[in-house]
Design an enzyme around this catalytic site. Structure first.
Site, short mmCIF file in Angstrom:
data_model
loop_
_atom_site.label_atom_id
_atom_site.label_comp_id
_atom_site.label_asym_id
_atom_site.label_seq_id
_atom_site.Cartn_x
_atom_site.Cartn_y
_atom_site.Cartn_z
N HIS A 10 0.85 -1.20 0.00
CA HIS A 10 0.00 0.00 0.00
C HIS A 10 0.88 1.24 0.00
CE1 HIS A 10 -3.18 2.84 1.08
NE2 HIS A 10 -3.99 1.92 0.62
N ASP B 176 -8.02 -5.10 -0.39
CA ASP B 176 -8.56 -5.98 -1.44
C ASP B 176 -8.19 -7.44 -1.24
OD1 ASP B 176 -9.78 -3.89 -2.70
OD2 ASP B 176 -8.06 -3.43 -3.95
N1 ACO Z 1 4.01 -7.50 -4.98
C1 ACO Z 1 5.35 -7.53 -5.12
N2 ACO Z 1 6.13 -6.48 -4.83
C2 ACO Z 1 5.54 -5.37 -4.38
C3 ACO Z 1 4.16 -5.27 -4.20
C4 ACO Z 1 3.39 -6.40 -4.52
N3 ACO Z 1 2.06 -6.38 -4.38
N4 ACO Z 1 3.85 -4.06 -3.73
C5 ACO Z 1 5.00 -3.39 -3.62
N5 ACO Z 1 6.01 -4.17 -4.00
C6 ACO Z 1 7.41 -3.83 -4.00
C7 ACO Z 1 7.81 -3.20 -5.33
O1 ACO Z 1 8.25 -4.14 -6.26
C8 ACO Z 1 8.90 -2.27 -4.89
O2 ACO Z 1 10.07 -3.01 -4.69
P1 ACO Z 1 11.48 -2.43 -5.14
O3 ACO Z 1 11.65 -1.15 -4.36
O4 ACO Z 1 12.42 -3.52 -4.79
O5 ACO Z 1 11.34 -2.19 -6.62
C9 ACO Z 1 8.43 -1.77 -3.53
O6 ACO Z 1 7.62 -2.82 -3.01
C10 ACO Z 1 7.64 -0.48 -3.59
O7 ACO Z 1 6.57 -0.65 -4.52
P2 ACO Z 1 5.91 0.51 -5.33
O8 ACO Z 1 5.15 -0.06 -6.48
O9 ACO Z 1 6.91 1.58 -5.66
O10 ACO Z 1 4.93 1.10 -4.25
P3 ACO Z 1 3.73 2.06 -4.54
O11 ACO Z 1 3.48 2.82 -3.31
O12 ACO Z 1 3.96 2.85 -5.78
O13 ACO Z 1 2.55 1.04 -4.87
C11 ACO Z 1 0.75 -0.40 -4.74
C12 ACO Z 1 1.54 0.70 -4.02
C13 ACO Z 1 0.39 0.05 -6.15
C14 ACO Z 1 -0.54 -0.65 -3.97
C15 ACO Z 1 1.63 -1.68 -4.79
O14 ACO Z 1 1.89 -2.15 -3.49
C16 ACO Z 1 0.97 -2.80 -5.61
O15 ACO Z 1 1.16 -2.83 -6.83
N6 ACO Z 1 0.21 -3.69 -4.97
C17 ACO Z 1 -0.50 -4.72 -5.71
C18 ACO Z 1 -1.80 -4.15 -6.26
C19 ACO Z 1 -2.82 -3.92 -5.20
O16 ACO Z 1 -3.03 -4.77 -4.34
N7 ACO Z 1 -3.50 -2.78 -5.27
C20 ACO Z 1 -4.58 -2.42 -4.34
C21 ACO Z 1 -4.15 -1.30 -3.46
S1 ACO Z 1 -5.41 -0.87 -2.29
C22 ACO Z 1 -6.57 -0.12 -3.21
O17 ACO Z 1 -6.34 0.65 -4.05
C23 ACO Z 1 -8.02 -0.42 -3.03
#
Ligand code: ACO
Length: 376
Positions: free
Chosen positions: A262, A313
């Protein structure tokens, strides 16, 4: 502009609005709507209470709630033109695309569409909330080759949704679980879809147009679309014994695990904690404990391997599945809850509006002379 000169990718941490709606503490993992803790609201309040609270700033009295419930029930039917349009849509159309079109079409017939006054926006917020449920269920029935179910005149908002989906009056247990889910999804500060609605409203466009944009933003798998993806993951895994291998392979392939991570919550999403308990109860009651068990093992394994926490979610997926929501309706169901928060945010935005217009750092070619076609 570079990072040093002000570029903030993804606007992370940027404060872009003042709000009285949602108090989100990402460090301690706490969430409250207008000062009321989300756990208390999910347990004690109805979605109708919560919508009133978000729109009006205080919980309703018994008389106010009764009045609003009657207004919501009266607003449930959707225009014949929208039902006729849904009959023309390709059967395979994504329900979120149908909902986005539905939001735009509701704006074609709403008596207050072009009126952005506070009183008109409160009326539209209520109508949109009532009509979203009907539109989602009508589209689903039509694409499934069935006739839409006319809205009930006595069931609660949550109960009526489940009734319009199946044509059968839902059990009190499923109604309560669904009602609490709508509450948990109702509002969440400047998430991507709510921010989208505010950007649209800030141009002084209308509420229906802003909401149509919110639906479009919610659809993506990094936002509301993650819930459907979680259920597809649980199905792909298939059984608890396969979880560990699945996670190892997914992480080795740098696959993004849906329902984890998140932008704001780093210690834990309080909604996921509540939904976990609800999912366990619903999966066991519907004799489908497997989905909950796979989810728990997935949670443990991903957390241990990567330190990621489940977001809202994650546990809503087995919960929705076990109460009979079709997987590709998970995101529309989130919209059916979030519509209360979108509209409350829009009322706040119109009340104290300023155009939202950030800047971009130009990183393209330097100025250069235009070359006529014959010389290229
Ligand atoms: N699976 C694997 N790795 C992840 C995940 C994940 N779900 N979430 C974050 N990471 C990792 C990234 O790869 C990144 O690693 P790195 O620094 O080694 O490259 C690090 O954690 C940071 O991730 P970002 O994508 O930069 O974080 P951001 O704050 O931009 O993204 C997000 C947040 C989009 C929710 C992300 O965690 C994600 O893609 N989750 C999966 C999708 C999801 O569940 N979305 C629902 C969110 S809640 C809602 O909107 C209702």
């Amino acid at each position: 502009m570079s990072e040093a000169s002000g570029l903030i990718r993804g606007l992370e941490g940027v404060i872009a609005a003042e709000t009285q709606l949602c108090d989100l503490d990402g460090v301690s993992g706490r969430l409250a709507y207008r000062g009321y803790d989300i756990a208390d609201l999910a347990r004690e309040a109805t979605f109708e209470d919560v919508a009133y609270l978000l729109w009006h700033g205080a919980p309703p009295t018994r008389a106010e709630l009764g009045r609003q419930e009657a207004e919501l029930i009266a607003a449930r039917p959707i225009p014949d033109a929208l039902i006729a349009a849904y009959r023309l849509f390709p059967k395979a159309v994504d329900p979120m695309r149908a909902l986005q079109a539905g939001a735009a079409m509701l704006g074609m017939t709403d008596p207050d569409t072009a009126d952005n006054s506070r009183a008109a926006n409160l009326r539209k917020a209520l109508r949109l909330t009532a009509q979203f449920a009907t539109a989602i269920c009508a589209h689903h029935r039509i694409r499934s080759g069935k006739e839409p179910v006319a809205p009930s005149k006595d069931l609660s908002h949550a109960g009526n949704f489940l009734y319009m989906l199946t044509g059968e009056r839902p059990s009190p247990v499923n109604t309560k679980a669904f009602d609490a889910s709508l509450t948990l999804y109702a509002e969440h500060e400047l998430n991507a879809s709510t921010f989208t609605t505010r950007v649209i409203a800030a141009t002084l466009s209308d509420m229906h147009s802003a909401v149509a944009g919110g639906v479009a933003a919610l659809k993506g798998t990094l936002h509301g679309g993650a819930g459907e993806a979680v259920m597809r993951t649980l199905m792909e895994v298939g059984e608890v014994a396969r979880v560990d291998v699945f996670v190892d392979q997914a992480l080795a392939a740098k696959r993004r695990l849906m329902g984890f991570g998140h932008r704001v919550y780093k210690a834990g999403d309080p909604r996921a904690t509540i939904l976990r308990g609800m999912a366990e109860q619903a999966c066991r009651q519907s004799s489908q404990p497997k989905w909950y068990d796979i989810a728990v093992r997935l949670h443990e394994k991903v957390n241990a391997a990567k330190g990621l926490i489940p977001n809202v979610d994650f546990y809503s997926a087995p919960l929705f599945y076990s109460i009979g929501i079709p997987v590709d309706l998970f995101t529309p169901v989130i919209a059916a809850g979030r519509i209360a928060g979108w509209t409350a945010n829009l009322i706040e935005q119109y009340d104290d509006n300023r155009l939202i217009r950030p800047r971009a750092e130009y990183v393209g070619p330097k100025r250069r002379p235009w070359v006529p076609l014959e010389k290229r």
